[in-house]
Design an enzyme around this catalytic site. Structure first.
Site, short mmCIF file in Angstrom:
data_model
loop_
_atom_site.label_atom_id
_atom_site.label_comp_id
_atom_site.label_asym_id
_atom_site.label_seq_id
_atom_site.Cartn_x
_atom_site.Cartn_y
_atom_site.Cartn_z
N ALA A 135 -2.90 -19.83 -19.42
CA ALA A 135 -2.85 -20.88 -20.44
C ALA A 135 -2.39 -20.30 -21.77
CB ALA A 135 -4.23 -21.53 -20.59
N HIS A 157 0.83 -1.20 0.00
CA HIS A 157 0.00 0.00 0.00
C HIS A 157 0.88 1.26 0.00
CE1 HIS A 157 -3.81 1.98 0.90
NE2 HIS A 157 -3.08 2.82 1.59
#
Lengths: 456, 231
Positions: free
Chosen positions: A358, A244
């Site tokens: 993929a 953050h």
């Protein structure tokens, strides 16, 4: 007999049964042993003489004598049979053969007879009465001594006795075994949930306020889970805080870079481009780290009705669009309409990560195949989404690790394909947050298949 | 024409100053506000061509600022959402932001997006002076004044929503691909997995309401894009 419950149950049950049998035996064995002492024989003879005469007298007056003989017989623990002067049965009317033989002997010899065989002692007495019949014969048969064991096991009450022992012992041991093993089962179930990553489980409410060892174990377990939870969340919080905090300087860095680009000469371009790429990489990485730590720290997810069918369709369409530019393609080869409740944005990201991953690994000019089907997994209806690439696959021993953040199968290859190493981990956390499951396997014929199972 | 004024609302003062320097160099007049309340007040006062609004602000966060701003103003808003908080980007658009950029962002990308919004907002149709009106069914749009009416009633559309509606209505009855919409409406090449157009369409549908027969005015054409119903 692997279950502790069964072991405890059977052990206590057997112990209770043995104790019951032992008590019964002690009870029986304490009954004094009957022996054929001369004194007892003498008493029997006297009783037979007096009782026999009285019975014979009744019989001679045509009255019935069976009951009297039976009563007398019980007193001296013998069977008594009365015969007339010609050795014909008087009472009871059907004496056994051995008693008849003795009676005949008594009548024929006119003398008292005493005979022992292996089991019985017979005494035959000749009685003379005032009545018209004159002579009578009485035969007493004393049954042999029976050992307590023999009596215990041969009595006709044995089935009942065994049943009572079994029932009572069972009634005692079942609740006891349950009482001992139930909390252990609770603790085991809780330990399994902790192992599955749920650190919010506590066992005390189920085990109850017990002050024994099991109660203490439950208490310690809860303390352990709490401490573990605190540690994990502190670590997650640190990661989140760091990421953050990195956002602000990175945002400034990016603007500063652009300002530098404006004032710098053309020589600096290559260097600045490089810096920009690295800043971009950091931006992506921080985004993913924050996404995953958010998923992990999340207690519940918002659930709304999602049309998973069109969600997958959209993702495949976009992934195909993206894949075309690198000479690959993505196709939804099988689908079925499916709806579920969940957080659409999180699930979109989860499925997207698998499909894009993929595309990164599939060989050029090959197609990534996505299938979606509704099926069952033993626990209920599920939706299974499978994404299959035509890439190099993953070593068998790494199949589970690819869902861990920053796990790299092969360092060089992954860098080249541009993954941050967090994508599949985000998928895993997201799917698990929905009560689902992710798995990967190498497919015969080459390539990796990642399967997402979501409860329908 | 005076240089367009941009309001940057970000609690990171250093970043706001850097952005001011960058955008000034691009020909904008930049003002900065470092908290939501101040920013909201100034944005409401008007006069800005665009507001760059950070989501993560102390006290009043960016969503709240946007929500209150939208009650009175349709000034174009570019949201800076928190990277890693995926839901933010959608929420911002749903609440009426014109575009968003996850922070930390690429500064060049930010400038490009500001320019795209700017270009669109200052667009006055192909023939600026014309009083062209396009009517489809009970809907009438006036590109020159960037206003839309449904059954004579003015629709409160944001700048991006108007442009989206205009593009769809101009091709009413035929499908406009998401790629085309991205370029014409958002002013950038379509990038897969970016659902800004879908969210804007969904917002637009809500404001337009269904047709009299209950069906959506804007139909989704699977795997291709959207189509404004001709009938």
């Amino acid at each position: 007999m692997r279950s502790l419950f069964v072991r405890i149950f059977v052990t206590i049950w057997l112990a209770a049964a043995v104790v019951a049998v032992a008590f019964a035996w002690i009870q029986i064995a304490s009954i004094p042993r009957r022996v054929f002492t001369e004194r007892r024989t003498q008493i029997l003879t006297e009783v037979m003489k007096l009782g026999g005469e009285s019975a014979a007298e009744r019989a001679s007056r045509g009255r019935e004598a069976d009951a009297e003989l039976e009563r007398l017989g019980r007193v001296v623990e013998s069977n008594l049979y009365l015969f007339d002067g010609r050795a014909r049965p008087v009472a009871p009317s059907d004496p056994p053969a051995d008693a008849r033989a003795i009676a005949r002997e008594v009548v024929e010899s006119g003398r008292d007879v005493r005979r022992d065989d292996e089991t019985n002692r017979h005494i035959g007495l000749l009685l003379r009465t005032e009545g018209p019949e004159g002579r009578y014969a009485i035969v007493g048969r004393r049954p042999p001594h029976v050992s307590p064991w023999e009596r215990f096991f041969s009595a006709d009450t044995l089935p009942l006795r065994v049943l009572v022992i079994v029932l009572v012992a069972g009634l005692v041991s079942f609740p006891l075994a349950r009482y001992l093993t139930k909390p252990i089962q609770h603790i085991r179930a809780a330990a399994q949930r902790v192992a599955a990553g749920d650190l919010s489980v506590r066992v005390q409410p189920q085990v109850g306020r017990r002050h024994d060892e099991v109660g203490m174990l439950a208490q310690d377990f809860d303390r352990m889970a709490e401490r573990l939870g605190a540690l994990v969340s502190a670590q997650g919080q640190l990661l989140r805080d760091v990421s953050h905090e990195l956002r602000s300087p990175l945002a400034r860095l990016s603007v500063g870079l652009e300002l530098a680009r404006k004032s710098a000469g053309p020589d600096a371009k290559a260097g600045l481009d490089r810096m920009e790429r690295e800043v971009e990489r950091l931006n992506t990485l921080i985004g993913e780290v924050l996404a995953i730590s958010r998923l992990e720290s999340r207690e519940t997810i918002e659930r709304e009705e999602i049309d998973l069918g069109s969600l997958v369709e959209e993702i495949v369409r976009d992934a195909d669009f993206e894949a075309q530019s690198s000479n690959r393609s993505v196709a939804l080869v099988k689908t079925s309409p499916a709806r579920m409740r969940g957080d659409e944005e999180i699930l979109r990201r989860a499925i997207e990560n698998v499909v894009r991953n993929a595309v990164r690994f599939t060989e050029e000019k090959t197609r990534v195949e996505v299938t979606m089907a509704k099926t069952e997994n033993g626990k209920g209806p599920i939706i299974r989404i499978a994404v299959r690439d035509r890439g190099p696959g993953v070593p068998e021993d790494a199949l589970e690790n690819i869902f861990e953040p920053f796990y790299r199968v092969g360092t060089a290859r992954d860098r080249k394909t541009g993954g941050t190493g967090v994508g599949l981990a985000i998928t895993d956390r997201a799917v698990r947050a929905h009560g689902g499951h992710v798995a990967a396997k190498n497919v015969s014929g080459g390539g990796l298949e990642v399967t997402l199972e979501l409860p329908a | 024409m005076a240089d367009p004024r941009i309001l940057v609302i970000d609690d990171d003062a250093e970043l706001a100053d850097l952005l001011a320097t960058l955008l000034t160099g691009e020909g904008f007049v930049v003002e900065t506000a470092n908290d939501g309340k101040d920013g909201l007040g100034r944005a409401r006062a008007g006069g800005y061509a665009l507001v760059v609004l950070d989501v993560m602000l102390p006290e009043m966060n960016g969503f709240e600022v946007l929500r209150r701003l939208r009650e009175t103003s349709r000034v174009p808003v570019l949201m800076l959402t928190a990277r890693g908080e995926d839901v933010d980007r959608i929420v911002g658009l749903e609440m009426g932001a014109d575009d968003y950029l996850p922070k930390p962002f690429n500064a060049r990308e930010l400038v490009a997006r500001i320019r795209a919004i700017q270009r669109r907002a200052s667009e006055t149709g192909p023939e600026p002076k014309s009083r062209e009106e396009i009517a489809v069914g009970d809907l009438t749009i006036v590109p020159a004044s960037r206003s839309a009416k449904r059954a004579g009633e003015e629709l409160p559309l944001t700048s991006v929503e108007f442009t989206l509606l205009e593009v769809l209505v101009r091709s009413a009855g035929s499908v406009v691909s998401r790629e085309d919409l991205s370029e014409k409406v958002l002013g950038r090449k379509f990038s897969p997995f970016d659902r800004s157009i879908d969210v804007h369409v969904s917002n637009l549908r809500k404001k337009l309401g269904p047709l009299s027969d209950g069906t959506e005015r804007i139909k989704t054409v699977r795997s291709i894009g959207y189509q404004y119903s001709a009938g």
